[in-house]
Design a protein around this motif. Structure first.
Motif, short mmCIF file in Angstrom:
data_model
loop_
_atom_site.label_atom_id
_atom_site.label_comp_id
_atom_site.label_asym_id
_atom_site.label_seq_id
_atom_site.Cartn_x
_atom_site.Cartn_y
_atom_site.Cartn_z
N GLN A 127 -3.27 -2.23 -5.98
CA GLN A 127 -1.83 -2.17 -5.58
C GLN A 127 -1.15 -0.49 -5.59
O GLN A 127 -0.82 -0.20 -4.73
CB GLN A 127 -1.26 -3.63 -5.93
N ALA A 128 -2.10 -0.40 -6.56
CA ALA A 128 -1.51 0.97 -7.19
C ALA A 128 -1.50 1.71 -5.64
O ALA A 128 -1.61 2.47 -5.40
CB ALA A 128 -1.34 1.48 -7.91
N LEU A 129 -2.98 1.81 -5.37
CA LEU A 129 -4.11 2.72 -4.70
C LEU A 129 -3.45 2.54 -2.98
O LEU A 129 -3.65 3.18 -2.42
CB LEU A 129 -5.87 2.13 -4.66
N ALA A 130 -2.79 0.69 -2.53
CA ALA A 130 -2.73 0.16 -1.39
C ALA A 130 -0.83 1.47 -1.64
O ALA A 130 -0.71 2.02 -0.08
CB ALA A 130 -2.31 -1.40 -1.23
N GLY A 131 -0.18 0.88 -2.23
CA GLY A 131 1.13 1.80 -2.37
C GLY A 131 1.13 3.55 -1.85
O GLY A 131 1.26 4.30 -1.90
N GLU A 132 -0.49 3.85 -2.66
CA GLU A 132 -0.28 5.68 -2.85
C GLU A 132 -0.84 6.19 -1.36
O GLU A 132 -0.83 6.85 -0.54
CB GLU A 132 -1.50 5.80 -3.84
N ALA A 133 -1.46 5.02 -0.94
CA ALA A 133 -2.16 5.14 0.58
C ALA A 133 -1.52 5.20 1.60
O ALA A 133 -1.61 5.52 2.86
CB ALA A 133 -3.10 3.68 1.23
N ARG A 134 -0.12 4.25 1.18
CA ARG A 134 0.90 4.33 2.56
C ARG A 134 1.72 5.62 2.22
O ARG A 134 2.73 6.29 3.10
CB ARG A 134 1.56 2.98 2.23
N THR A 135 2.27 5.89 0.89
CA THR A 135 3.17 7.47 0.51
C THR A 135 2.27 8.94 1.14
O THR A 135 2.68 9.19 0.96
CB THR A 135 3.44 6.82 -1.24
N GLN A 136 1.24 8.79 0.25
CA GLN A 136 0.24 9.98 -0.09
C GLN A 136 -1.18 9.99 0.98
O GLN A 136 -1.80 9.73 -0.57
CB GLN A 136 0.91 10.45 -1.29
N PRO A 137 -1.63 9.42 2.33
CA PRO A 137 -2.75 9.01 2.21
C PRO A 137 -3.46 10.73 2.14
O PRO A 137 -4.73 10.47 1.66
CB PRO A 137 -2.71 8.60 3.67
N ASP A 138 -2.61 11.48 2.07
CA ASP A 138 -4.51 13.10 2.13
C ASP A 138 -4.49 12.94 0.55
O ASP A 138 -5.95 12.90 0.20
CB ASP A 138 -2.82 13.80 2.04
N ARG A 139 -3.62 12.21 -0.32
CA ARG A 139 -4.33 12.44 -1.65
C ARG A 139 -5.09 11.97 -1.90
O ARG A 139 -6.12 11.65 -2.58
CB ARG A 139 -2.90 12.22 -3.01
N LEU A 152 -7.39 2.30 2.02
CA LEU A 152 -7.22 3.38 3.61
C LEU A 152 -7.09 2.87 5.03
O LEU A 152 -6.63 2.82 5.65
CB LEU A 152 -8.22 4.81 3.65
N GLY A 153 -8.37 1.98 4.53
CA GLY A 153 -8.18 1.29 5.60
C GLY A 153 -8.02 0.29 6.05
O GLY A 153 -7.13 0.21 7.28
N SER A 154 -6.84 -0.12 5.39
CA SER A 154 -5.70 -1.09 5.30
C SER A 154 -4.25 -0.77 6.61
O SER A 154 -2.95 -0.65 7.26
CB SER A 154 -4.93 -2.00 4.64
N THR A 155 -4.25 0.99 6.01
CA THR A 155 -3.01 1.75 6.22
C THR A 155 -3.48 2.64 8.12
O THR A 155 -2.84 3.36 8.14
CB THR A 155 -3.22 2.73 5.15
N GLU A 156 -4.77 2.19 8.19
CA GLU A 156 -5.11 2.70 9.60
C GLU A 156 -5.31 2.29 10.75
O GLU A 156 -6.62 2.76 11.29
CB GLU A 156 -7.05 3.86 9.37
N LEU A 157 -5.00 1.05 10.36
CA LEU A 157 -5.64 0.13 11.51
C LEU A 157 -3.92 0.33 12.38
O LEU A 157 -2.96 0.19 12.10
CB LEU A 157 -5.64 -2.03 10.86
#
Length: 303
Positions: free
Chosen positions: A256-268, A298-303
């Protein structure tokens, strides 16, 4: 007498130095060979080996050997000998000789009558045209013949000479550790900010650090018995990767924390993915669950 004069002239011309131009032509490669020489400069080295969660530093003392790669070539030294004025001497001398010979050969064509338009103080008439032609002919021959002889001798002495010899060329020069042997001593983990960790003793030439230990240590260099330790680039990269992974893999994986980071800070998160891929290259490192979770986030945010 004339032969003696000619011999003296040829000898004098033969002793005159010629101009020389030299050039070197590179030939084929004959062979290559190596030379190795120890510089008698023993210094400590360290190599790294990882078996998660342990990093082993193996210490050795090694001399520095200078390895030289040489190539042996054949080369030709071509010397061109020449006289700058030889051709001009032959040309000018030939003209004077031809003119002088022509005047002497044709002197009978000139009048033998004294020049009555000129008379000296003793009452003698001027010389005849034949005498004038004879004088000029002899003078031109005196100048022209030596010039031709000198030019011909100089041209005969000119030409090219070729000397073949071997030459040695240094192709590469490297200084590498050699004659290494394990060494024990006191290891200092030095150079980092804050309090310095206490020195540690090696056992059988090795020092073992765990991931938990190295996560708490801050150092940028090693010293063995007070002498700086050299690490090859590969070992230094492995040490830094282990240090990074010790921190990165210390926390449990939180999708869950990684998913939130993927939305807010994908480059990081992408940078963290590259670090996790590096950790996966370390034997035994539990990096795959973290890597899979990052890929999923990252895959869920890039869909």
């Amino acid at each position: 007498m004339k032969r003696l004069g000619a011999a003296v002239l040829v000898t004098a011309v033969g002793c005159t130095p010629l101009d020389v131009e030299r050039r070197t032509e590179r030939g084929p490669l004959l062979r290559t060979y190596s030379q190795e020489k120890a510089l008698n400069e023993r210094i400590p080295f360290a190599t790294t080996q990882v078996q998660w969660p342990r990093l082993t530093l193996a210490f050795t003392s090694a001399d520095i050997c200078r390895t030289e790669q040489h190539g042996e070539y054949a080369e030709d030294v071509v010397s061109t000998h020449y006289s700058r004025g030889a051709a001009a001497a032959v040309s000018t001398g030939g003209i004077f000789t031809v003119l002088g010979g022509a005047l002497l050969a044709g002197r009978t064509l000139f009048s033998d009558t004294p020049n009555r338009s000129a008379i000296d103080a003793e009452g003698r008439y001027g010389v005849s045209s034949r005498d004038v032609a004879t004088g000029w002919g002899v003078g031109l021959l005196i100048v022209g013949v030596p010039a031709v002889v000198a030019g011909i001798v100089q041209l005969a002495r000119g030409g090219e000479t070729r000397e073949t010899r071997k030459t040695d060329e240094l192709l590469t020069l490297r200084e590498v550790p050699c004659q290494s042997k394990p060494v024990d001593g006191v290891v200092e983990l030095a150079g980092g900010p804050g309090p310095q960790p206490p020195p540690r003793l090696t056992i059988n030439g090795a020092l073992v650090l765990t991931a938990d230990e190295i996560r708490e240590l801050s150092f940028i260099g090693l010293a063995l018995d007070g002498t700086p330790v050299t690490l090859e680039e590969e070992d230094l990269d492995r040490l830094e990767t282990f240090r990074t992974c010790a921190t990165l893999l210390a926390s449990p994986v939180d999708p869950q924390a990684l998913a939130g980071e993927a939305r807010t800070q994908p480059d990081r998160l992408r940078v963290k993915r590259e670090l996790a891929r590096g950790c996966a290259q370390l034997p035994g490192a539990p990096a795959q669950p973290l890597l899979d979770a990052i890929e999923s986030a990252l895959g869920s945010t890039e869909l």
